[in-house]
Each structure stands twice: as structure tokens, then as C-alpha cells.
Design a protein around this motif. Structure first.
Motif, PDB file in Angstrom:
ATOM      1  N   PHE A  35     -37.638 -83.261 -24.209  1.00  0.00           N
ATOM      2  CA  PHE A  35     -37.423 -84.665 -24.533  1.00  0.00           C
ATOM      3  C   PHE A  35     -38.682 -85.504 -24.317  1.00  0.00           C
ATOM      4  N   GLY A  36     -39.668 -84.912 -23.700  1.00  0.00           N
ATOM      5  CA  GLY A  36     -40.950 -85.605 -23.565  1.00  0.00           C
ATOM      6  C   GLY A  36     -41.848 -85.422 -24.773  1.00  0.00           C
ATOM      7  N   ARG A  37     -41.473 -84.486 -25.664  1.00  0.00           N
ATOM      8  CA  ARG A  37     -42.242 -84.262 -26.894  1.00  0.00           C
ATOM      9  C   ARG A  37     -41.632 -85.043 -28.053  1.00  0.00           C
ATOM     10  N   PRO A  38     -42.384 -85.260 -29.141  1.00  0.00           N
ATOM     11  CA  PRO A  38     -41.844 -86.003 -30.287  1.00  0.00           C
ATOM     12  C   PRO A  38     -40.636 -85.289 -30.891  1.00  0.00           C
ATOM     13  N   CYS A  39     -39.720 -86.062 -31.449  1.00  0.00           N
ATOM     14  CA  CYS A  39     -38.530 -85.506 -32.092  1.00  0.00           C
ATOM     15  C   CYS A  39     -38.920 -84.851 -33.410  1.00  0.00           C
ATOM     16  N   PRO A  40     -38.403 -83.658 -33.726  1.00  0.00           N
ATOM     17  CA  PRO A  40     -38.694 -83.021 -35.018  1.00  0.00           C
ATOM     18  C   PRO A  40     -38.260 -83.914 -36.180  1.00  0.00           C
ATOM     19  N   VAL A  41     -38.923 -83.776 -37.316  1.00  0.00           N
ATOM     20  CA  VAL A  41     -38.661 -84.659 -38.457  1.00  0.00           C
ATOM     21  C   VAL A  41     -37.264 -84.439 -39.048  1.00  0.00           C
ATOM     22  N   ASP A  42     -36.695 -83.253 -38.883  1.00  0.00           N
ATOM     23  CA  ASP A  42     -35.377 -82.966 -39.462  1.00  0.00           C
ATOM     24  C   ASP A  42     -34.252 -83.163 -38.449  1.00  0.00           C
ATOM     25  N   ALA A  43     -34.521 -83.926 -37.393  1.00  0.00           N
ATOM     26  CA  ALA A  43     -33.520 -84.155 -36.358  1.00  0.00           C
ATOM     27  C   ALA A  43     -33.520 -85.634 -35.986  1.00  0.00           C
ATOM     28  N   VAL A  44     -32.554 -86.010 -35.173  1.00  0.00           N
ATOM     29  CA  VAL A  44     -32.456 -87.384 -34.681  1.00  0.00           C
ATOM     30  C   VAL A  44     -32.232 -87.320 -33.177  1.00  0.00           C
ATOM     31  N   ARG A  45     -32.780 -88.312 -32.486  1.00  0.00           N
ATOM     32  CA  ARG A  45     -32.691 -88.341 -31.029  1.00  0.00           C
ATOM     33  C   ARG A  45     -32.125 -89.694 -30.596  1.00  0.00           C
ATOM     34  N   TRP A  46     -31.286 -89.673 -29.561  1.00  0.00           N
ATOM     35  CA  TRP A  46     -30.736 -90.919 -29.054  1.00  0.00           C
ATOM     36  C   TRP A  46     -30.301 -90.731 -27.602  1.00  0.00           C
ATOM     37  N   VAL A  47     -29.911 -91.841 -26.988  1.00  0.00           N
ATOM     38  CA  VAL A  47     -29.414 -91.835 -25.612  1.00  0.00           C
ATOM     39  C   VAL A  47     -28.010 -92.409 -25.604  1.00  0.00           C
ATOM     40  N   GLU A  48     -27.079 -91.705 -24.967  1.00  0.00           N
ATOM     41  CA  GLU A  48     -25.706 -92.185 -24.823  1.00  0.00           C
ATOM     42  C   GLU A  48     -25.513 -92.713 -23.408  1.00  0.00           C
ATOM     43  N   VAL A  49     -24.867 -93.868 -23.322  1.00  0.00           N
ATOM     44  CA  VAL A  49     -24.607 -94.502 -22.029  1.00  0.00           C
ATOM     45  C   VAL A  49     -23.100 -94.582 -21.832  1.00  0.00           C
ATOM     46  N   ALA A  50     -22.615 -93.957 -20.785  1.00  0.00           N
ATOM     47  CA  ALA A  50     -21.190 -94.049 -20.444  1.00  0.00           C
ATOM     48  C   ALA A  50     -21.116 -94.153 -18.929  1.00  0.00           C
ATOM     49  N   GLY A  51     -20.323 -93.265 -18.284  1.00  0.00           N
ATOM     50  CA  GLY A  51     -20.356 -93.226 -16.830  1.00  0.00           C
ATOM     51  C   GLY A  51     -21.726 -92.797 -16.354  1.00  0.00           C
ATOM     52  N   GLY A  52     -22.339 -91.930 -17.163  1.00  0.00           N
ATOM     53  CA  GLY A  52     -23.698 -91.492 -16.894  1.00  0.00           C
ATOM     54  C   GLY A  52     -24.585 -91.781 -18.083  1.00  0.00           C
ATOM     55  N   LEU A  53     -25.713 -91.125 -18.113  1.00  0.00           N
ATOM     56  CA  LEU A  53     -26.658 -91.271 -19.224  1.00  0.00           C
ATOM     57  C   LEU A  53     -26.963 -89.887 -19.760  1.00  0.00           C
TER      58      LEU A  53
END
Length: 713
Positions: free
Chosen positions: A379-397
Motif C-alpha cells: 500500500f506504500g507503492r502506487p496503485c496499478p493502473v487496472d485497479a482501484v484503491r480506497w480506504v473504508e472507515v467503520a468500527g476500524g479502518l
């Protein structure tokens, strides 16, 4: 749909017995066949036979086949009968555990008995479905650290272990699948000790896998199938190459299930579970050798501090991560928290390394720590072009990364799945043996049949909504309409309410639904598109209806899905019983089967378009824009049509059911695109005015007949 290429037709030449299989299948579904003989209510259905013959043809020739079979077609028997009669080894995958259990416990045994087939059946679920006796014992040894409610559940599971053969927790009545005790009494791929476990020989997971490998028909679920695609760990890698026919029921969920498993994730809950397991093992097995409390405490604080970085974000938020820092988060705080987390993990690895020889638990914990490190680095490297990255926030992260669809995986690793040991440097097979085995496996793969079916796979004839993201554009497809008389038994009404964008809309929906529920004595399912709207409408209905004492309002989240549906089925509102209104969202749009009078009204709060700011939705829309296509026409509209069709499908579940579908969104009739959405719905009678709606409600309320049982499955 495009035809197969000449090469594909050549390698998929029909096996012997194709015509014989077709004749046997047709005989089973005939008026004089075993189904009709066994069940006086059975009636041959042309659509069911068309589907069954298409499945038989695919099994005989190999290749893939996509079938949309409307409610009431009897698709389960339509694919099971030809598969069983073929004599081939079968794998059936479903989206839900409920259908898994139904197939294994009811449909398959019935058909095997009816057809006189001595078939061995097996049910294979993911690890979280089975008791892990080793972890259960560890949890009970640390009872002081567990809340009383969790202690009680663990004690129930212990008693269950004394009598169960399978260890499948679905057999334990009344168990709340949301209980935190389940994570203590089951294993995951990360914390399983494998062959080093002291309970390895009696392990329920391994027992289920052994039975699956010996069975003629194996029932799994999509989560297990794709988990194996991602990690090659669930036993599927051994099983799939030996299977000749693979059937995906509830196939409409394949893409969304697959993208979650074919990406990767790292969440604070995983880190906290790792802390708990490490501290428990350390204090039990290596007390005093390592500063367990200090090291685990540092990691736990680091995980909680990472969650606090998103402390201002509402629960349920999904944050885009197209920049180095997820949207809305402070860059300095984010990277500082990640740095502290990285250092806390790095400190635990050498500590675990010093005790790995003391117990297998530590070796597995060491592997988990290294895996967590690898994911954090990824997750410290760039996201591949054919993928998507996000963060979900609920009870945790939770940090998430996923491909935009499963098309490449389906084409390259499923329909042409390589052998599990291909390229294994440890293999001592000679080159000649390897080539011979490869040729045999390729021939077997070329003749494997892949069946994909669901009640809803799209809103147009090509079923592109399903086939494109699943890499199945070039395979034959069939649409079989429902045999139910929707025009005579169901009505569609669009009430004249304020637009969904208006703040008053949820309240207006609640008032409308309350009016209908009063007239029907309950019998109403309200489907919402968001959890926020669910809470508003649910509480408004409760405040309006429950003081009157005739109707109980059930709200998703206040009990398990199974219990809510069971209570709703009981609430027919006659003979002095309280009627029921169920307000729900998300998974209740599908998989809810309430035939008869308990459900006569389905209310949908608004058109179910995908949330435009969801990171995965947004990335898919951007890809279409880059291709010069319209995201609204190519993505948002088809998604809404399929979801609307799913919700509408809850209303009529048997040939004698009657009811009203109310869509509380004027855009359905006022906007140009509404015609496409209306076309996707079953051919219901349109109610053009409030007067017609009131008369229809009155007619429904006057009906008090016993629901007929459908003769086809």
C-alpha cells in the motif's frame, strides 16, 4: 452473442452420449417423467426444459453457457438434472450459504433418490463456517479476558462440538453470526497452524476437504471459489482439475465477489486480531521470554492511532485513494501513523523469531507478521493502473485495493485454468511425464462445462451487464422468462411524492408505506437504497404503526437476516396475530423468499443507482469515459435496472401470489431513461392513479387464501 471460433468448436467436439443425455433429460421433465409421477402439482414448463437441454448440450460439448432464468422457471432442477444424469463430477457454487445448505440438504438428495443415482454429495464452506477446536480451547483458557456474553456463546459451541460430526456452525440453532465469539472459535488462513496443529487429524475443515475430494457432487460458494483463486489454499486447487461440470448459481454476484478477493486489503481489525493471538500465545507458551505485553501493546496502539487519523469521517465512509494520501486525511498524520505501525510490526518479527521452535503457533504468527508487513509495503507503492484503491472507515479502518472487474481472471485462470502445480520447482516429474500429464489436463479442461445462471443477469438480450465484466461476452446465452402471470397477479404503482433529492422524501415514503401496511395488516417489505434512509423510514414507521398494536415493524440490523425473515413470514396479520412490516436495505434486495400472503406489498424508496462517489464506481465510470462511452448509459443505468429487477423479484414468489410493487421515485415515469427501467421489470399492470391504487389495496386486503406450493423447484 458471438459464436464460438472454429478452433473452439473443434476442441469442444461433442462427447459420446450427447443425444442420449438430451433424451434422458427431456424424459425427466415430461408429463410422464419421474417429477410428474412423484409430485401431482408438477407441470412441465417449456422454459425449464429449454434451460435443461441447453445445460445438457454444454455438458456434452464442453465450453460455457449463460442462462438468465426468471423467478418460477425452476432453474435449480434445470441445471441439476442434466448434470446428475451426465455421470460426470460436478461442482456447484452459490452466492449464499443458505442456498448452499438448501442444495446439499434438500434438492440434491431429492433428485438423487428420484433418479435412482448412487451419488456421493459433499458440502464445502470457508474456514469461518467450521469450529476450530484448537482455537476454541485457547479461547476458553483465557476466559477472564472475554466478556460474559462471549463466554456463554463459547460454552454453547463447546457443547455443540460434543455432538456434531461436521463442525459446521450453521447446525447450531440460534447462533448469532455477528457474535465476536465466532472469530475466537474459528480459524482463518492466516492463523491456521496447518499440519503442525495438535488437532490436525480431527480438524473439521480438513475433514470437509477430504469428503469433497471423494464426492461426485460438491457444493461450495463464490467466496470460497475466489478465495482459492487468490491464495490457492482452500482445497479447490486439488478439486477443480478433477471436476467436469462447474455450475455457478446466483451468478449475478460473481463480479462483485471476485473483485474483493482478487485484490488485497489491510485493516486495523486484522492487526488487532494478530495482537490478541500473539499476546495469548506468548503468555501461555512463552511467558517471560519476550516482552509480549509491551510489543503487542505498541502494535495495538499503532493500529488504533491509524483509525484515529480518520476519526472525523462518518462510519461507512469510503475514501478515494487516487493521490498519495486518501481523500480528507491529513498527509502528515497519515504517514506518521503508517510509520509507527511499520516500526511496531518490525519489532515483533525478531521477537517471534526467537521462540518459533517452542510451538507451531509462533511459526504461524511469524508468517502472519511478515504478511502484514508485505501488505503494508504494497500500500506504500502506487496503485496499478487496472485497479482501484480506497480506504473504508467503520468500527476500524481498512485499506482496500481491487481490480475493476474479473474479466481477465475468468478468461485466463478459470475458463483456461492452469494446473495447480505448474512451474513448481520442487516437482520431480520427468519432462515426458509432465508433457503427457499437461496434454491430458488440457484435453480435460477443453471439455469442461461452465454453467452461469441467475434470475437476473442484465436488462438486455445480450446480458452484457453480466457477461462483460466476467469475460464471457463470446459464450452462448439464453434468457428464459418467468412463467408467472405478472399482468394478472401484480401491479406497479409510482406514487406522486416529492423527488428523492428532497429532504422530505424519506418521511413521505414512510407515510405512504404506513398507509399501505394499515390496509394490508402488515405484509409489507420496504427496501431502501441507503442505511441512512433505512433508519429514518424504519423509525418513522415504528412511531406511526406500533402504538396502534396491530403491526410490528422489523428493521434490518436489529436481529440477524434469518430471524427477521422468519418473523416476517409468520406475520400474516390474521386470526389475531400481529402483522409485520420489514424495512431493509443491501442484501435484502435479493435472497428474500416469502411466498403467500405474508408479503403482498414491496415499497422501493428510490431508483437504486450506484453511489457516484464510491471509489470503485467512480473508477469504473472513468474507465468508460476514457473509452469514449457514456458512464450513465453503459454503467449507472444497467446497474439500476438490475437492482430494481432484483428488488421487484421479492414480490411474486409462487404462481398464486398477488401484490403491488410501489417505486417511490417519479423519475421512473418522468425521465426518458425510465422507459428502460420499466422494461426491465416484470410485465405488471400499471396503476395510473391514487384511486386505482386504493382499490387494488382493498382487493388485496380482502384476499385470505392459503398460498399454493409451487410444483417446480
Amino acid at each position: 452473442m458471438a459464436e464460438k471460433s472454429a478452433h473452439d468448436r473443434e476442441v469442444a467436439a461433442p462427447r459420446a452420449g450427447a443425444e442420449a443425455l438430451r433424451e434422458r433429460v427431456a424424459g425427466v421433465f415430461s408429463v410422464e417423467g419421474p417429477l410428474a409421477t412423484d409430485n401431482p402439482r408438477y407441470r412441465p414448463r417449456p422454459g425449464q426444459l429449454d434451460m435443461a437441454l441447453g445445460v445438457a448440450r454444454t455438458i456434452a460439448h464442453g465450453g460455457a453457457f449463460v442462462v438468465e432464468a426468471g423467478t418460477g422457471v425452476g432453474k435449480t432442477f434445470a441445471y441439476l438434472v442434466p448434470a446428475l444424469l451426465s455421470g460426470e463430477r460436478i461442482l456447484v457454487s452459490t452466492a449464499t450459504k443458505n442456498l448452499q445448505d438448501q442444495l446439499f440438504a434438500r434438492d440434491l438428495p431429492y433428485l438423487c433418490h428420484l433418479l435412482g443415482l448412487p451419488v456421493r454429495l459433499a458440502l464445502l464452506k470457508g474456514r469461518s463456517s467450521y469450529v476450530c477446536t484448537h482455537r476454541l480451547r485457547q479461547a476458553r483458557q483465557d476466559m477472564l479476558a472475554v466478556e460474559p456474553a462471549v463466554q456463554h456463546t463459547l460454552a454453547r459451541i463447546e457443547r455443540f462440538v460434543q455432538s456434531t460430526r461436521s463442525g459446521d456452525l450453521a447446525e447450531l440453532d440460534g447462533l448469532d453470526e455477528r457474535s465476536p465469539a465466532l472469530t475466537l472459535a474459528t480459524s482463518t488462513r492466516e492463523n491456521c497452524l496447518g499440519s503442525n496443529c495438535p488437532d490436525f487429524r480431527s480438524c473439521y475443515v480438513n475433514q470437509a476437504r477430504r469428503e469433497a475430494l471423494e464426492a461426485d457432487v460438491v457444493v461450495v460458494n463464490h467466496h470460497l471459489f475466489f478465495a482459492d483463486m487468490a491464495v490457492r489454499e482452500s482445497g479447490m486447487a486439488e478439486l477443480l482439475p478433477t471436476v467436469q461440470t462447474v455450475i455457478f448459481d446466483e451468478a449475478h454476484q460473481l463480479n462483485e465477489t471476485g473483485v474483493m478477493f482478487l485484490g488485497h486489503q489491510l485493516g486495523t481489525s486484522q492487526l488487532l486480531d494478530f495482537c490478541r493471538d500473539t499476546l495469548g500465545a506468548g503468555m501461555q507458551l512463552a511467558r517471560g521470554l519476550v516482552e509480549w505485553q509491551t510489543l503487542c501493546g505498541n502494535l495495538e496502539r499503532a493500529a488504533r492511532d491509524l483509525r484515529l487519523v480518520a476519526g472525523r469521517m462518518p462510519a461507512g465512509a469510503r475514501l478515494r485513494w487516487t493521490e498519495p494520501t486518501p481523500e480528507g486525511l491529513d498527509e502528515v498524520e497519515w504517514y506518521d501513523a503508517l510509520g509507527v505501525l511499520r516500526r511496531a510490526l518490525e519489532a515483533l518479527v525478531p521477537a517471534l523469531d526467537t521462540v518459533t521452535e517452542l510451538a507451531p503457533d509462533f511459526g504461524r504468527l511469524m508468517q502472519r507478521a511478515q504478511l502484514l508487513q508485505e501488505r503494508l509495503e504494497a500500500f506504500g507503492r502506487p496503485c496499478p493502473v487496472d485497479a482501484v484503491r480506497w480506504v473504508e472507515v467503520a468500527g476500524g479502518l481498512r485499506m482496500m485495493q481491487a481490480p475493476l472487474d474479473i474479466a481477465a481472471t475468468m478468461r485466463d485462470r478459470v475458463l483456461h485454468l492452469p494446473r495447480a502445480d505448474a512451474g513448481d520447482p520442487a516437482s520431480d516429474t520427468s519432462d515426458a511425464q509432465e508433457a503427457h500429464h499437461t496434454t491430458q489436463q488440457e484435453e480435460h479442461d477443453a471439455h469442461r462445462a461452465w454453467i452461469f445462471t441467475s434470475a437476473t443477469l442484465g436488462d438486455e438480450s445480450g446480458l452484457g451487464w453480466f457477461t462483460q465484466p466476467c469475460g464471457l461476452q463470446d459464450v452462448p446465452a439464453l434468457r428464459v422468462a418467468s412463467p408467472f402471470d405478472y399482468a394478472g397477479h401484480a401491479s406497479l404503482y409510482v406514487p406522486p411524492l416529492v423527488r428523492p433529492g428532497d429532504a422530505a422524501h424519506p418521511g413521505a415514503v414512510a407515510v405512504f408505506a404506513a398507509r399501505a401496511a394499515r390496509a394490508l395488516g402488515g405484509r409489507t417489505l420496504v427496501l431502501t437504497t441507503t442505511l441512512r434512509t433505512l433508519r429514518i423510514i424504519g423509525q418513522a414507521l415504528r412511531a406511526s404503526l406500533e402504538p396502534e398494536g396491530r403491526i410490528e415493524v422489523l428493521i434490518q440490523g436489529e436481529s440477524t437476516k434469518r430471524r427477521l425473515i422468519e418473523r416476517f413470514r409468520q406475520g400474516a396479520g390474521s386470526d389475531g396475530e400481529r402483522g409485520c412490516v420489514l424495512v431493509a436495505s443491501a442484501s435484502f434486495w435479493e435472497g428474500v423468499d416469502v411466498p403467500g400472503e405474508a408479503l403482498q406489498m414491496v415499497v422501493i424508496d428510490k431508483l437504486p443507482f450506484p453511489p457516484p462517489h464510491d471509489p470503485l464506481v467512480e473508477a469504473r465510470a472513468h474507465r468508460l469515459e476514457a473509452q469514449g462511452k457514456s458512464p450513465f448509459k453503459e454503467y449507472f443505468l444497467p446497474e439500476a435496472a438490475v437492482m430494481l429487477k432484483q428488488g421487484a423479484g421479492r414480490l411474486i414468489r409462487s404462481e398464486t401470489d398477488t401484490g403491488i410493487l410501489a417505486v417511490c421515485d417519479s423519475r421512473l415515469t418522468q425521465m426518458g431513461y425510465g422507459a428502460r427501467l420499466l422494461k426491465a421489470l416484470p410485465p405488471m399492470r400499471r396503476l395510473a392513479s391514487e384511486e386505482e391504487f386504493a382499490r387494488c389495496l382493498k382487493d388485496l386486503a380482502a384476499q385470505r387464501t392459503d398460498p399454493a406450493v409451487s410444483g417446480n423447484t
